[in-house]
Design a protein around this motif. Structure first.
Motif, PDB file in Angstrom:
ATOM      1  N   PRO A   1      20.332  -9.564 -38.103  1.00  0.00           N
ATOM      2  CA  PRO A   1      20.695  -9.770 -36.096  1.00  0.00           C
ATOM      3  C   PRO A   1      22.061  -9.084 -36.268  1.00  0.00           C
ATOM      4  O   PRO A   1      21.813  -9.129 -34.592  1.00  0.00           O
ATOM      5  N   VAL A   2      22.875  -8.589 -36.571  1.00  0.00           N
ATOM      6  CA  VAL A   2      23.997  -8.486 -35.737  1.00  0.00           C
ATOM      7  C   VAL A   2      23.473  -6.868 -35.040  1.00  0.00           C
ATOM      8  O   VAL A   2      23.776  -6.632 -33.640  1.00  0.00           O
ATOM      9  N   VAL A   3      22.599  -6.276 -35.697  1.00  0.00           N
ATOM     10  CA  VAL A   3      21.854  -4.918 -34.632  1.00  0.00           C
ATOM     11  C   VAL A   3      21.147  -5.421 -33.272  1.00  0.00           C
ATOM     12  O   VAL A   3      21.746  -5.000 -31.711  1.00  0.00           O
ATOM     13  N   HIS A   4      21.015  -6.304 -33.511  1.00  0.00           N
ATOM     14  CA  HIS A   4      19.945  -7.065 -32.169  1.00  0.00           C
ATOM     15  C   HIS A   4      21.207  -7.833 -31.326  1.00  0.00           C
ATOM     16  O   HIS A   4      21.015  -7.785 -30.026  1.00  0.00           O
ATOM     17  N   TRP A   5      22.228  -8.467 -32.065  1.00  0.00           N
ATOM     18  CA  TRP A   5      23.286  -8.587 -30.715  1.00  0.00           C
ATOM     19  C   TRP A   5      23.833  -7.862 -30.518  1.00  0.00           C
ATOM     20  O   TRP A   5      24.144  -8.646 -28.957  1.00  0.00           O
ATOM     21  N   VAL A   6      24.061  -6.369 -30.596  1.00  0.00           N
ATOM     22  CA  VAL A   6      25.023  -5.653 -30.427  1.00  0.00           C
ATOM     23  C   VAL A   6      23.895  -4.667 -29.131  1.00  0.00           C
ATOM     24  O   VAL A   6      24.285  -4.491 -28.452  1.00  0.00           O
ATOM     25  N   TRP A   7      23.146  -4.049 -29.920  1.00  0.00           N
ATOM     26  CA  TRP A   7      22.072  -3.230 -29.631  1.00  0.00           C
ATOM     27  C   TRP A   7      20.083  -3.365 -28.769  1.00  0.00           C
ATOM     28  O   TRP A   7      19.776  -3.373 -28.911  1.00  0.00           O
TER      29      TRP A   7
ATOM     30  N   LEU B   1      25.796 -10.297 -28.121  1.00  0.00           N
ATOM     31  CA  LEU B   1      27.093  -9.482 -27.832  1.00  0.00           C
ATOM     32  C   LEU B   1      27.347  -8.096 -26.754  1.00  0.00           C
ATOM     33  O   LEU B   1      28.204  -8.010 -27.020  1.00  0.00           O
ATOM     34  N   ALA B   2      25.575  -8.138 -26.251  1.00  0.00           N
ATOM     35  CA  ALA B   2      25.274  -7.403 -25.590  1.00  0.00           C
ATOM     36  C   ALA B   2      26.291  -7.424 -24.009  1.00  0.00           C
ATOM     37  O   ALA B   2      26.434  -8.373 -23.597  1.00  0.00           O
ATOM     38  N   ASP B   3      25.680  -6.491 -22.758  1.00  0.00           N
ATOM     39  CA  ASP B   3      25.706  -6.647 -21.491  1.00  0.00           C
ATOM     40  C   ASP B   3      24.741  -7.969 -21.017  1.00  0.00           C
ATOM     41  O   ASP B   3      23.939  -8.338 -21.238  1.00  0.00           O
ATOM     42  N   GLY B   4      25.622  -8.876 -20.358  1.00  0.00           N
ATOM     43  CA  GLY B   4      24.669 -10.095 -19.809  1.00  0.00           C
ATOM     44  C   GLY B   4      25.274 -11.356 -20.539  1.00  0.00           C
ATOM     45  O   GLY B   4      24.108 -12.275 -20.859  1.00  0.00           O
ATOM     46  N   GLY B   5      25.433 -10.943 -22.501  1.00  0.00           N
ATOM     47  CA  GLY B   5      25.506 -12.389 -22.909  1.00  0.00           C
ATOM     48  C   GLY B   5      26.791 -12.785 -23.249  1.00  0.00           C
ATOM     49  O   GLY B   5      27.750 -13.136 -22.061  1.00  0.00           O
ATOM     50  N   ILE B   6      27.485 -12.961 -23.875  1.00  0.00           N
ATOM     51  CA  ILE B   6      28.680 -14.023 -23.907  1.00  0.00           C
ATOM     52  C   ILE B   6      30.234 -13.702 -23.574  1.00  0.00           C
ATOM     53  O   ILE B   6      30.432 -14.913 -22.947  1.00  0.00           O
ATOM     54  N   PHE B   7      29.544 -12.452 -23.476  1.00  0.00           N
ATOM     55  CA  PHE B   7      30.683 -11.871 -23.077  1.00  0.00           C
ATOM     56  C   PHE B   7      31.194 -11.481 -21.378  1.00  0.00           C
ATOM     57  O   PHE B   7      31.767 -10.434 -20.774  1.00  0.00           O
ATOM     58  N   GLY B   8      29.983 -12.176 -20.895  1.00  0.00           N
ATOM     59  CA  GLY B   8      29.743 -11.454 -18.832  1.00  0.00           C
ATOM     60  C   GLY B   8      29.010 -10.242 -18.461  1.00  0.00           C
ATOM     61  O   GLY B   8      27.958  -9.717 -20.057  1.00  0.00           O
ATOM     62  N   GLU B   9      28.640  -9.835 -17.879  1.00  0.00           N
ATOM     63  CA  GLU B   9      28.697  -8.862 -17.541  1.00  0.00           C
ATOM     64  C   GLU B   9      28.287  -7.488 -18.288  1.00  0.00           C
ATOM     65  O   GLU B   9      27.482  -6.587 -18.736  1.00  0.00           O
ATOM     66  N   THR B  10      30.050  -6.916 -18.979  1.00  0.00           N
ATOM     67  CA  THR B  10      30.595  -5.471 -20.074  1.00  0.00           C
ATOM     68  C   THR B  10      30.349  -7.219 -21.042  1.00  0.00           C
ATOM     69  O   THR B  10      31.505  -7.046 -21.644  1.00  0.00           O
ATOM     70  N   GLY B  11      29.113  -6.075 -21.984  1.00  0.00           N
ATOM     71  CA  GLY B  11      29.432  -6.775 -22.852  1.00  0.00           C
ATOM     72  C   GLY B  11      30.083  -6.169 -24.295  1.00  0.00           C
ATOM     73  O   GLY B  11      30.982  -5.352 -23.993  1.00  0.00           O
TER      74      GLY B  11
END
Length: 393
Positions: free
Chosen positions: A139-145, A150-160
């Motif tokens: 699951p963490v792989v999916h969130w980041v890569w 957590l990736a671009d466009g995720g909960i941290f906005g355009e820059t993940g």
């Protein structure tokens, strides 16, 4: 498909597998007592086999499936469904991307081995490692890569989050899981025996160093200047951390040890891993120099202050190194502070919760720790029926 990219990632895949088999096995195996070296080899080898099968069955789909939930990838790529030799992932055959990522899924739970050597049940190792890879790592792989939350466009906005090769995905998760497991296991009966074969430790570390070129350089997923720079900064950080660890040892204890110096190598490699695609050689020099001292002090803090028997210092070297490198990305301006620190916190809490739950579940099924007689006599003979060294021959 790009032929040059494909050829390089084929090589990188072999290099990352080489990190676990035989690099990590020798590095860890040399650090334990002679009566436990085969058990360490067995753990690394069995984990490599089991993770390969589980990654094929469902792990790859959880990490890189096409679900747009942001939490996990779904079931659509189980058993590589729909993927042929002609299916592409970027400029690569997707089956090659699967294989490259499989080697990461192998080494991440294998890193945890260092926390529980010399006292853990073999059944628990397999059950926990397989469950943890599927329920925590994938699951963490999916969130980041994998385009997740957590990736671009995720909960941290355009820059993940920026994590080039696994500071969060590999080193933070494995390091925290190792620390939790060490706390649940309790200390070994005998913590004073020195490494039985420092030569193995050095050879294993050297193999890890070479293999790390595939780990970091391959994470560019292309045969280009970015891969070359990632390889170069990886080498500079490893070399610098080796020297700063040895220097700090000399200042503090009057002697610089071989085991210490090569442990510094691993600290430098772990620390540059998340940043290797975003920094240059000068930044790598800084990261490596600090890592050699920081991770050594983390070893002393966990061993002597917290009294936690993380046997081979997995959290102090891999966990602290990966977290440090992830923070340095923001410090050098290659990522946002919110995304870097926020992702570290989210993944850290998730890893701790999943690890604790899995420990309770797995030890209800199979013993977590071997009995005292087995621990005293060694896992090699008592669990696996073999000895590494026949002194009578």
């Amino acid at each position: 498909m790009n032929g040059a990219d494909t050829a390089w990632i084929i090589v990188a895949t072999a290099l990352v597998l080489f990190m676990t088999l035989p690099g990590l096995a020798l590095f860890y195996g040399g650090l334990v007592r002679a009566r436990n070296v085969l058990s360490v080899f067995m753990h690394c080898y069995a984990i490599a086999c089991l993770m390969s099968v589980l990654w094929f069955v469902i792990g790859y789909s959880i990490a890189f499936g096409s679900s747009d939930s942001g939490i996990w990838g779904g079931y659509d790529k189980m058993f590589l469904s729909g993927i042929t030799a002609d299916t592409l992932s970027g400029t690569l055959p997707e089956v090659l991307f699967f294989a490259f990522q499989m080697t990461f899924a192998i080494i991440t739970p294998a890193l945890i081995v260092g926390a529980y050597v010399e006292r853990v049940g073999f059944g628990f190792v397999l059950l926990f490692s397989g469950s943890w890879m599927l329920l925590c790592y994938a699951p963490v792989v999916h969130w980041v890569w994998g385009g997740g939350m957590l990736a671009d466009g995720g909960i941290f906005g355009e820059t993940g989050v920026r994590d080039f090769a696994g500071g969060i995905v590999v080193h933070e998760t494995a390091g925290l899981a190792a620390l939790i497991l060490a706390m649940f296991l309790g200390p070994r009966k005998n913590q004073t025996t020195p490494p039985h074969n420092p030569g193995y430790v050095m050879i294993g570390a050297a193999m890890l160093w070479v293999g790390w070129f595939g780990f970091n350089g391959g994470s560019q997923l292309a045969a280009d200047g970015g891969a070359a720079m990632a390889l170069t900064v990886t080498h500079i950080s490893a070399a610098t951390a080796s020297l700063s660890w040895a220097l700090w040892e000399k200042i503090k204890f009057g002697k610089a040890s071989l085991v210490g110096m090569v442990t510094g190598t691993i600290a430098g490699l772990a620390s540059i891993t998340p940043a290797s695609g975003f920094v240059g050689p000068v930044e790598a020099l800084v990261i490596g120099f600090v890592a050699g001292i920081l991770c050594q002090e983390a070893v002393n803090f966990i061993r002597n202050m917290l009294k936690i028997d993380d046997t081979l210092d997995v959290f102090a070297v891999h966990g602290v190194g990966g977290i440090f490198g992830t923070i340095m990305i923001a410090l050098f301006g290659a990522g946002s502070w919110a995304a870097q620190l926020g992702s570290l916190a989210i993944v850290g809490v998730f890893t701790i919760v999943v690890t604790v739950v899995l420990i309770f579940v797995c030890r209800a099924i199979t013993p977590l720790r071997v009995d005292e007689e087995t621990e005293v006599n060694g896992l090699d003979l008592m669990v696996h029926g073999e000895r590494a060294y026949d002194t009578a021959s």
